[in-house]
Design a protein around this motif. Structure first.
Motif, PDB file in Angstrom:
ATOM      1  N   PHE A  70       1.125  10.024   2.042  1.00 37.99           N
ATOM      2  CA  PHE A  70       1.182   8.623   1.903  1.00 37.99           C
ATOM      3  C   PHE A  70       0.644   7.780   0.867  1.00 37.99           C
ATOM      4  O   PHE A  70       1.387   6.952   0.057  1.00 37.99           O
ATOM      5  CB  PHE A  70       0.807   7.614   3.195  1.00 37.99           C
ATOM      6  CG  PHE A  70       0.962   6.344   3.005  1.00 37.99           C
ATOM      7  CD1 PHE A  70       2.234   5.645   3.485  1.00 37.99           C
ATOM      8  CD2 PHE A  70       0.114   5.403   2.794  1.00 37.99           C
ATOM      9  CE1 PHE A  70       2.742   4.374   3.325  1.00 37.99           C
ATOM     10  CE2 PHE A  70       0.336   3.734   2.554  1.00 37.99           C
ATOM     11  CZ  PHE A  70       1.716   3.494   2.932  1.00 37.99           C
ATOM     12  N   VAL A  85       3.178   8.095  -2.115  1.00 40.14           N
ATOM     13  CA  VAL A  85       4.206   7.204  -1.728  1.00 40.14           C
ATOM     14  C   VAL A  85       4.045   6.019  -2.283  1.00 40.14           C
ATOM     15  O   VAL A  85       5.049   5.414  -2.752  1.00 40.14           O
ATOM     16  CB  VAL A  85       4.760   7.735  -0.395  1.00 40.14           C
ATOM     17  CG1 VAL A  85       6.074   6.856  -0.160  1.00 40.14           C
ATOM     18  CG2 VAL A  85       5.112   8.962  -0.049  1.00 40.14           C
ATOM     19  N   ALA A  86       2.874   5.421  -1.802  1.00 38.32           N
ATOM     20  CA  ALA A  86       2.563   4.021  -1.964  1.00 38.32           C
ATOM     21  C   ALA A  86       1.800   3.827  -3.173  1.00 38.32           C
ATOM     22  O   ALA A  86       1.294   2.816  -3.491  1.00 38.32           O
ATOM     23  CB  ALA A  86       1.801   3.595  -0.931  1.00 38.32           C
ATOM     24  N   PRO A  88       2.382   3.314  -6.572  1.00 35.35           N
ATOM     25  CA  PRO A  88       2.302   1.820  -7.171  1.00 35.35           C
ATOM     26  C   PRO A  88       1.444   0.677  -6.502  1.00 35.35           C
ATOM     27  O   PRO A  88       0.852  -0.222  -7.277  1.00 35.35           O
ATOM     28  CB  PRO A  88       3.759   1.673  -7.625  1.00 35.35           C
ATOM     29  CG  PRO A  88       4.601   2.939  -7.154  1.00 35.35           C
ATOM     30  CD  PRO A  88       3.519   3.420  -6.156  1.00 35.35           C
ATOM     31  N   LEU A  89       1.859   0.475  -5.288  1.00 33.99           N
ATOM     32  CA  LEU A  89       1.045  -0.433  -4.483  1.00 33.99           C
ATOM     33  C   LEU A  89      -0.127  -0.300  -4.705  1.00 33.99           C
ATOM     34  O   LEU A  89      -1.237  -1.416  -4.796  1.00 33.99           O
ATOM     35  CB  LEU A  89       1.552  -0.488  -3.189  1.00 33.99           C
ATOM     36  CG  LEU A  89       2.720  -1.452  -2.876  1.00 33.99           C
ATOM     37  CD1 LEU A  89       3.179  -1.093  -1.266  1.00 33.99           C
ATOM     38  CD2 LEU A  89       2.435  -2.828  -3.046  1.00 33.99           C
ATOM     39  N   VAL A  90      -0.753   0.948  -4.339  1.00 34.52           N
ATOM     40  CA  VAL A  90      -2.329   1.246  -4.320  1.00 34.52           C
ATOM     41  C   VAL A  90      -2.952   0.781  -5.530  1.00 34.52           C
ATOM     42  O   VAL A  90      -3.977   0.236  -5.814  1.00 34.52           O
ATOM     43  CB  VAL A  90      -2.632   2.651  -3.870  1.00 34.52           C
ATOM     44  CG1 VAL A  90      -4.194   2.949  -3.861  1.00 34.52           C
ATOM     45  CG2 VAL A  90      -2.079   2.634  -2.315  1.00 34.52           C
ATOM     46  N   HIS A 131      -1.906  -1.145  -8.094  1.00 34.64           N
ATOM     47  CA  HIS A 131      -1.809  -2.722  -8.233  1.00 34.64           C
ATOM     48  C   HIS A 131      -2.824  -3.403  -7.762  1.00 34.64           C
ATOM     49  O   HIS A 131      -3.768  -4.306  -8.094  1.00 34.64           O
ATOM     50  CB  HIS A 131      -0.259  -3.340  -7.969  1.00 34.64           C
ATOM     51  CG  HIS A 131      -0.492  -4.687  -8.145  1.00 34.64           C
ATOM     52  ND1 HIS A 131      -0.390  -5.543  -7.158  1.00 34.64           N
ATOM     53  CD2 HIS A 131      -0.680  -5.532  -9.241  1.00 34.64           C
ATOM     54  CE1 HIS A 131      -0.421  -6.752  -7.513  1.00 34.64           C
ATOM     55  NE2 HIS A 131      -0.685  -6.930  -8.912  1.00 34.64           N
ATOM     56  N   LEU A 132      -2.789  -3.240  -5.912  1.00 31.89           N
ATOM     57  CA  LEU A 132      -3.524  -4.066  -5.264  1.00 31.89           C
ATOM     58  C   LEU A 132      -5.054  -3.836  -5.568  1.00 31.89           C
ATOM     59  O   LEU A 132      -5.835  -4.876  -5.634  1.00 31.89           O
ATOM     60  CB  LEU A 132      -3.377  -3.497  -3.779  1.00 31.89           C
ATOM     61  CG  LEU A 132      -2.054  -4.267  -3.427  1.00 31.89           C
ATOM     62  CD1 LEU A 132      -1.860  -4.037  -1.741  1.00 31.89           C
ATOM     63  CD2 LEU A 132      -2.346  -5.962  -3.213  1.00 31.89           C
ATOM     64  N   PHE A 133      -5.579  -2.445  -5.611  1.00 32.02           N
ATOM     65  CA  PHE A 133      -6.899  -2.263  -6.108  1.00 32.02           C
ATOM     66  C   PHE A 133      -7.182  -1.940  -7.430  1.00 32.02           C
ATOM     67  O   PHE A 133      -8.408  -1.395  -7.644  1.00 32.02           O
ATOM     68  CB  PHE A 133      -7.323  -1.047  -4.947  1.00 32.02           C
ATOM     69  CG  PHE A 133      -6.948  -1.297  -3.502  1.00 32.02           C
ATOM     70  CD1 PHE A 133      -7.764  -2.257  -2.875  1.00 32.02           C
ATOM     71  CD2 PHE A 133      -5.945  -0.786  -3.121  1.00 32.02           C
ATOM     72  CE1 PHE A 133      -7.388  -2.635  -1.714  1.00 32.02           C
ATOM     73  CE2 PHE A 133      -5.631  -1.238  -1.654  1.00 32.02           C
ATOM     74  CZ  PHE A 133      -6.264  -2.176  -0.964  1.00 32.02           C
TER      75      PHE A 133
END
Lengths: 202, 202
Positions: free
Chosen positions: A162, A165-166, A168-170, A172-174
DNA sequence: GTCTATAGGGTGATAGAC
DNA sequence: GTCTATCACCCTATAGAC
């Protein structure tokens, strides 16, 4: 023939990069040609169609994703060591190809039939079942707390796959750059193994 | 105006279904028109372009994915109860829209900039940080074993989301139909909460 | 508001010169 | 083997009748 071989390989590498990032529907033959530094017509000369080129890249990707983990699953190790090994191998493997899981999962959803043939061809499934049986046996012995082995397997996979898969999100968020993300995944090998083994303590 | 409203809604619902399954690049305006039972030109009459239509569907999807979990993250509960609540809410939420996570993750990878604006608009991040702080505090009190809170957060998310992202694979490999998959996810709420809480026992 | 017809541009694939 | 030119089709978007 010597340049032939090189050109073929260049095309495959370019196709891999483009297909991985954009998917089958999003990729353009022109993109692949540009990436390979050759003409669009050459793609059709070497590989008849976009579909055929994609199949080659996709099959190669699935093999790459599963081959090494598959052998680890079959090795003769204590179950705790095997969990550590599978987690470590899998995260290492995906770290080398971070876009691979998303690519495979996405295309499987678009065309489930393709994967049915591909995943069945590899000898993955028997080894997965062996792994699950070994975990079930450890529960019977009282070495592990009793849980549903299928839920457990999915959880181990999830924790390894995971984050990529995530990604780009990880990121950006962190606010983590690529180097930091790599370090996180390196640290994650121990984290996941420890997490699972603690969760399974009787 | 009464039919106007209905047609607009029909289009959005059709667009949601098609975009969710095929993605931005794979979806065709004709597919959406067919699904809505109207003409292709109507799509452009109500929503200027494919891109605009997609934006509406995508933003709506992100909101749906996060809104309920976001409120749960902010509630005033003991940390163990909050973990149980977040897991349960999240799995319930995704069960109602199984293709939503794959859709969002895939399009985020295709166009990271879009998400940066969208996720920042929601008030998600403060609540995530609160949740992580509460977990860190529980570790300081000795209520939880000390682990990296970020790795922990990613793991909880992973265990909730991944089964849906890998749904076609799971269904094929383990021969589970849609009803059985639904039951697995229902069972999974307790499994994940127990798994995490056991893993965090000092 | 809803339809048909079509513009305008892109895409996969091929023909044919070199 | 490699290139240019081009075909045939598909897709988004719009014009215009009703």
């Amino acid at each position: 023939m010597q340049t032939n071989n090189t050109t073929e390989q260049q095309i495959i590498e370019a196709a891999r990069k483009i297909f991985m990032h954009k998917g089958l529907a999003g990729a353009r033959m022109q993109d692949i040609a540009d990436e390979a530094g050759i003409n669009k017509a050459m793609l059709h000369y070497y590989y008849r169609s976009k579909e055929k080129l994609f199949d080659i890249v996709f099959d190669e990707a699935v093999d790459k994703l599963l081959a090494r983990v598959n052998t680890m699953l079959a090795e003769d190790l204590p179950i705790a060591r095997k969990i550590e090994g599978v987690v470590s191998f899998y995260i290492t493997n995906i770290s080398d190809n971070p876009y691979l899981p998303m690519f495979v999962l996405n295309e499987v959803q678009q065309n489930p039939d393709r994967i049915i043939q591909r995943f069945t061809h590899t000898h993955l499934f028997p080894n997965i079942q062996l792994f699950m049986k070994e975990m079930a046996a450890a529960m019977e012995r009282g070495e592990f707390r009793k849980v549903n082995p299928l839920q457990l397997l999915i959880s181990i996979l999830a924790m390894c796959v995971f984050p990529f898969v995530a990604k780009p999100l990880v990121q950006h968020l962190f606010k983590v750059n690529d180097v930091q993300f790599g370090m996180m995944m390196e640290e994650r090998k121990r984290f996941v193994a420890d997490f699972v083994l603690h969760a399974l303590k009787p």
